[in-house]
Design an enzyme around this catalytic site. Structure first.
Site, mmCIF file in Angstrom:
data_model
loop_
_atom_site.group_PDB
_atom_site.id
_atom_site.type_symbol
_atom_site.label_atom_id
_atom_site.label_comp_id
_atom_site.label_asym_id
_atom_site.label_seq_id
_atom_site.Cartn_x
_atom_site.Cartn_y
_atom_site.Cartn_z
ATOM 1 N N SER B 132 -0.937 -21.138 27.852
ATOM 2 C CA SER B 132 -0.332 -21.740 28.845
ATOM 3 C C SER B 132 0.023 -20.409 29.872
ATOM 4 O O SER B 132 0.552 -20.646 31.097
ATOM 5 C CB SER B 132 0.968 -22.213 28.462
ATOM 6 O OG SER B 132 1.849 -21.554 27.572
ATOM 7 N N LYS B 171 7.202 -13.685 33.347
ATOM 8 C CA LYS B 171 6.898 -13.467 35.012
ATOM 9 C C LYS B 171 7.687 -12.309 35.394
ATOM 10 O O LYS B 171 8.617 -11.897 34.557
ATOM 11 C CB LYS B 171 7.324 -14.647 35.910
ATOM 12 C CG LYS B 171 6.576 -16.016 35.628
ATOM 13 C CD LYS B 171 5.274 -16.116 36.393
ATOM 14 C CE LYS B 171 4.886 -17.692 36.479
ATOM 15 N NZ LYS B 171 4.345 -17.730 35.027
#
Lengths: 213, 213
Positions: B132, B171
DNA sequence: CTTGACTTAGAACGCGCGTTCGTGATATAA
DNA sequence: TTATATCACGAACGCGCGTTCTAAGTCAAG
């Protein structure tokens, strides 16, 4: 079983041996252990060393000065020194090392542990320059650990030099009859098909990728 | 300058010392070096050792048995043991270790060298499950080395738990006033904007990523 | 040739250091 | 109490091992 049978004195000895080795690079003598742990007699140190050896905390070489090593560090020491050959750029071929690999004198190298790579392989490392291989899960600045190709199997992640495009890239390789399929590591990306096998030069197999931040 | 002034004998000595230390865990004696390198006199070994020390190849402790260490290995020996805490799945939060970290008894751990990570940090490792996070240059099976977050700076690669999406992802984080921008590592992907900072929980900062094949 | 720096050789000195022995203190069990 | 095991102490033995001294064999410069 041989659990927590360690006296405070034995525990202090183990700790001292560990720090001594870290500081000096060689094990301490019996008398040095005794002085550090407030043991007046060498025979007491010898006695406890034998006990620690019997319980598996260390290993001794008899009749040898400083002939002991900690058991915890037995499987350590397997640090592999991988020479950093240079950079891999999309527009240039991979600088594979020459036949002779000089173990000494490598100012630029990367140290890896044996649970990441196989110490017996003749590995070399390359740093990726540019983000042209970003679709292959390889980013700018990443370090790829490579092994000179011997046998390329289907599905191997290899560094290939595409002579027609004049481009180096990292892909998974699949021989499909006459055709060669180069599959990016990113499953969201489509493959590259090469009909002429002569334009594909496999430079080496990728063993690991390391990204530091 | 001090380049290739090594005689064949001196080179053999260095190589023998290296392999001897690998085998036994402690350095060889002068006489052991002499026997291995076909040197009949101890003074010759001593002479060459002093020469090698003056040229920086090793360090000696005078009047100490086996009192030498190779200079190349001076910065080695610093192998960091990072506990492998578990897996990181997109749909679950990151299992951050408890306050007490047990150095011993970790059956599952990864050993890294000090030139990859800082040995002084309290690091932990996670294996990525599922693809993912493939857009963040993180693939299924990758191992991310993380440090518990202290101060998050703009541009840091962090593991964040998005409570509204019930999703963990890696991130780069940027605070832009009230808004938080989460930028994927893949420059071809667009960022995620979060207007409510309370839904963003920073789990830790990513120090390194390791991918084995 | 002689000179001098570099390298090798052999032997002896002397402390370093692992080993062993005798003794004693403490503790738990019979 | 006696007996057995564990642990500690100090001294002495003896080889291990770094050091030092003397001497000689290279090799290039003068």
């Amino acid at each position: 079983m041989s659990d927590q049978k360690l006296s405070a004195r034995q525990e202090a000895m183990l700790e001292f041996i560990d720090s001594f080795m870290q500081d000096n690079g060689y094990p301490p003598t019996i008398r040095e252990i005794g002085k550090a742990c407030d043991i007046s007699s060498t025979s007491v140190v010898n006695y406890n060393l034998n006990k620690l050896e019997r319980e598996g905390y260390l290993m001794r070489d008899r009749e040898v000065s400083r002939g002991l090593r900690l058991a915890n560090r037995a499987f350590q020491g397997s640090v592999v020194r991988v020479p950093l050959m240079g950079r891999i750029v999309a527009g240039e071929p991979v600088p594979v090392p020459d036949g002779d690999f000089s173990v000494f004198g490598d100012d630029e190298a990367i140290e890896l542990t044996s649970d990441i790579v196989d110490p017996h392989d003749d590995l070399f490392a390359l740093q990726v320059k540019g983000d042209s291989m970003v679709n292959d899960m390889i980013n700018d600045g990443d370090i790829v650990i490579m092994r000179p190709h011997r046998d390329v199997k289907n599905g191997d992640m290899v560094a290939v030099w595409l002579s027609d495009r004049e481009e180096t890239t990292l892909k998974r390789i699949y021989m499909e009859g006459e055709r060669i399929r180069l599959q990016p590591a990113n499953p969201m990306m489509g493959p590259i098909y090469v009909d002429d096998p002569s334009v594909v030069e496999v430079q080496g197999r990728v063993v690991a990728v390391i990204r530091q931040m």
